[in-house]
Design a protein around this motif. Structure first.
Motif, mmCIF file in Angstrom:
data_model
loop_
_atom_site.group_PDB
_atom_site.id
_atom_site.type_symbol
_atom_site.label_atom_id
_atom_site.label_comp_id
_atom_site.label_asym_id
_atom_site.label_seq_id
_atom_site.Cartn_x
_atom_site.Cartn_y
_atom_site.Cartn_z
ATOM 1 N N ILE A 124 3.864 -38.767 -30.339
ATOM 2 C CA ILE A 124 3.496 -39.435 -29.082
ATOM 3 C C ILE A 124 4.498 -39.111 -27.969
ATOM 4 O O ILE A 124 4.109 -38.711 -26.871
ATOM 5 N N SER A 125 5.773 -39.280 -28.264
ATOM 6 C CA SER A 125 6.806 -39.062 -27.244
ATOM 7 C C SER A 125 6.901 -37.620 -26.772
ATOM 8 O O SER A 125 7.455 -37.349 -25.705
ATOM 9 N N ASN A 126 6.376 -36.689 -27.561
ATOM 10 C CA ASN A 126 6.474 -35.277 -27.212
ATOM 11 C C ASN A 126 5.232 -34.708 -26.544
ATOM 12 O O ASN A 126 5.167 -33.509 -26.289
ATOM 13 N N ILE A 127 4.246 -35.563 -26.272
ATOM 14 C CA ILE A 127 3.068 -35.099 -25.536
ATOM 15 C C ILE A 127 3.385 -35.255 -24.055
ATOM 16 O O ILE A 127 3.541 -36.369 -23.562
ATOM 17 N N PRO A 128 3.513 -34.142 -23.331
ATOM 18 C CA PRO A 128 4.017 -34.196 -21.950
ATOM 19 C C PRO A 128 3.137 -34.983 -20.979
ATOM 20 O O PRO A 128 3.639 -35.511 -19.993
ATOM 21 N N SER A 129 1.853 -35.108 -21.252
ATOM 22 C CA SER A 129 0.962 -35.790 -20.311
ATOM 23 C C SER A 129 1.008 -37.308 -20.423
ATOM 24 O O SER A 129 0.483 -38.003 -19.562
ATOM 25 N N ILE A 130 1.660 -37.835 -21.473
ATOM 26 C CA ILE A 130 1.724 -39.285 -21.633
ATOM 27 C C ILE A 130 2.766 -39.867 -20.693
ATOM 28 O O ILE A 130 3.929 -39.480 -20.701
ATOM 29 N N GLY A 131 2.310 -40.815 -19.873
ATOM 30 C CA GLY A 131 3.216 -41.502 -18.964
ATOM 31 C C GLY A 131 3.803 -42.741 -19.596
ATOM 32 O O GLY A 131 4.967 -43.077 -19.398
ATOM 33 N N GLN A 132 2.976 -43.445 -20.386
ATOM 34 C CA GLN A 132 3.428 -44.687 -21.008
ATOM 35 C C GLN A 132 2.537 -44.982 -22.212
ATOM 36 O O GLN A 132 1.358 -44.625 -22.223
ATOM 37 N N TYR A 133 3.100 -45.630 -23.207
ATOM 38 C CA TYR A 133 2.293 -46.109 -24.320
ATOM 39 C C TYR A 133 2.803 -47.464 -24.770
ATOM 40 O O TYR A 133 3.955 -47.825 -24.562
ATOM 41 N N HIS A 134 1.901 -48.233 -25.342
ATOM 42 C CA HIS A 134 2.213 -49.583 -25.795
ATOM 43 C C HIS A 134 1.580 -49.778 -27.168
ATOM 44 O O HIS A 134 0.388 -49.538 -27.329
ATOM 45 N N SER A 135 2.384 -50.196 -28.141
ATOM 46 C CA SER A 135 1.895 -50.359 -29.513
ATOM 47 C C SER A 135 1.672 -51.827 -29.848
ATOM 48 O O SER A 135 2.496 -52.671 -29.541
ATOM 49 N N SER A 136 0.542 -52.100 -30.495
ATOM 50 C CA SER A 136 0.252 -53.426 -31.047
ATOM 51 C C SER A 136 0.036 -53.249 -32.539
ATOM 52 O O SER A 136 -0.903 -52.568 -32.971
ATOM 53 N N ILE A 137 0.906 -53.866 -33.334
ATOM 54 C CA ILE A 137 0.840 -53.744 -34.785
ATOM 55 C C ILE A 137 -0.066 -54.845 -35.320
ATOM 56 O O ILE A 137 0.090 -56.017 -34.985
ATOM 57 N N VAL A 138 -1.017 -54.461 -36.154
ATOM 58 C CA VAL A 138 -1.952 -55.412 -36.744
ATOM 59 C C VAL A 138 -1.223 -56.201 -37.826
ATOM 60 O O VAL A 138 -0.639 -55.627 -38.742
ATOM 61 N N LEU A 139 -1.281 -57.521 -37.713
ATOM 62 C CA LEU A 139 -0.666 -58.388 -38.712
ATOM 63 C C LEU A 139 -1.629 -58.692 -39.854
ATOM 64 O O LEU A 139 -1.242 -58.736 -41.017
ATOM 65 N N HIS A 140 -2.914 -58.899 -39.492
ATOM 66 C CA HIS A 140 -3.923 -59.249 -40.492
ATOM 67 C C HIS A 140 -5.297 -58.900 -39.943
ATOM 68 O O HIS A 140 -5.612 -59.239 -38.808
ATOM 69 N N GLU A 141 -6.085 -58.210 -40.738
ATOM 70 C CA GLU A 141 -7.449 -57.875 -40.330
ATOM 71 C C GLU A 141 -8.364 -59.029 -40.725
ATOM 72 O O GLU A 141 -8.634 -59.238 -41.903
ATOM 73 N N VAL A 142 -8.822 -59.778 -39.736
ATOM 74 C CA VAL A 142 -9.656 -60.946 -39.985
ATOM 75 C C VAL A 142 -11.072 -60.520 -40.357
ATOM 76 O O VAL A 142 -11.661 -61.029 -41.292
ATOM 77 N N LYS A 143 -11.618 -59.553 -39.632
ATOM 78 C CA LYS A 143 -12.940 -59.008 -39.941
ATOM 79 C C LYS A 143 -12.857 -57.501 -39.794
ATOM 80 O O LYS A 143 -12.337 -56.994 -38.804
ATOM 81 N N LYS A 144 -13.384 -56.812 -40.781
ATOM 82 C CA LYS A 144 -13.408 -55.351 -40.758
ATOM 83 C C LYS A 144 -14.781 -54.930 -41.257
ATOM 84 O O LYS A 144 -15.153 -55.243 -42.389
#
Length: 153
Positions: A124-144
């Motif tokens: 991710i950090s090495n893709i030159p076109s990315i200006g910003q990224y934000h990660s959300s880690i899944v704690l629990h899958e309620v419905k899949k």
């Protein structure tokens, strides 16, 4: 598409390992018309393919992350280059183009938090076109689910 086709789709979505004979019994048709209906649904692209759904945790893939990405610019060339680049990585399970604050949402599967960190640092950090990224880690899958609601009338 009539009620019998919708019933076929509903059954296949639930469990695609059912035989044509089993499906025909469930929908009240004989084997041949059921088989022909399934083949027609495949030909029309309504049934795209049959897959096995795997238990990622039993495979040691314990982290699911939704990573929102904002690109530095949104020209067609930059978008296409980003998509081509990010699609090459098996950790990325889904790539969704968005309207709004972010340009893309990536669903990323990793072994653990260290593996995900390595992915962000080395990819991710090495893709030159990315200006910003934000990660959300899944704690629990309620419905899949992979099943679409099909109106059976």
């Amino acid at each position: 598409m009539d009620l019998k086709d919708k019933m076929i789709l509903s059954i296949i979505q639930e469990d695609s390992t059912h035989s044509v004979k089993e499906i025909s019994e469930k929908i009240g048709l004989t084997f041949t018309p059921t088989y022909e209906r399934i083949k027609q649904l495949e030909k029309q692209g309504i049934i795209e393919k049959y897959v096995g759904l795997l238990n990622r945790e039993k495979l040691g893939l314990n982290i699911v992350v939704y990573c929102n990405v904002r690109l530095k610019e949104q020209s067609k060339k930059v978008l296409e280059t980003f998509e081509k680049n990010i699609m090459q990585h098996d950790e990325v399970q889904e790539i969704i183009s968005l309207s709004g604050e972010y340009d893309y949402m990536l669903k990323i599967i990793a072994k653990d938090i260290n593996s995900y960190n390595d992915f962000t640092v080395n990819v991710i950090s090495n893709i030159p076109s990315i200006g910003q990224y934000h990660s959300s880690i899944v704690l629990h899958e309620v419905k899949k689910s992979t099943k679409f609601k099909i109106d059976l009338g």
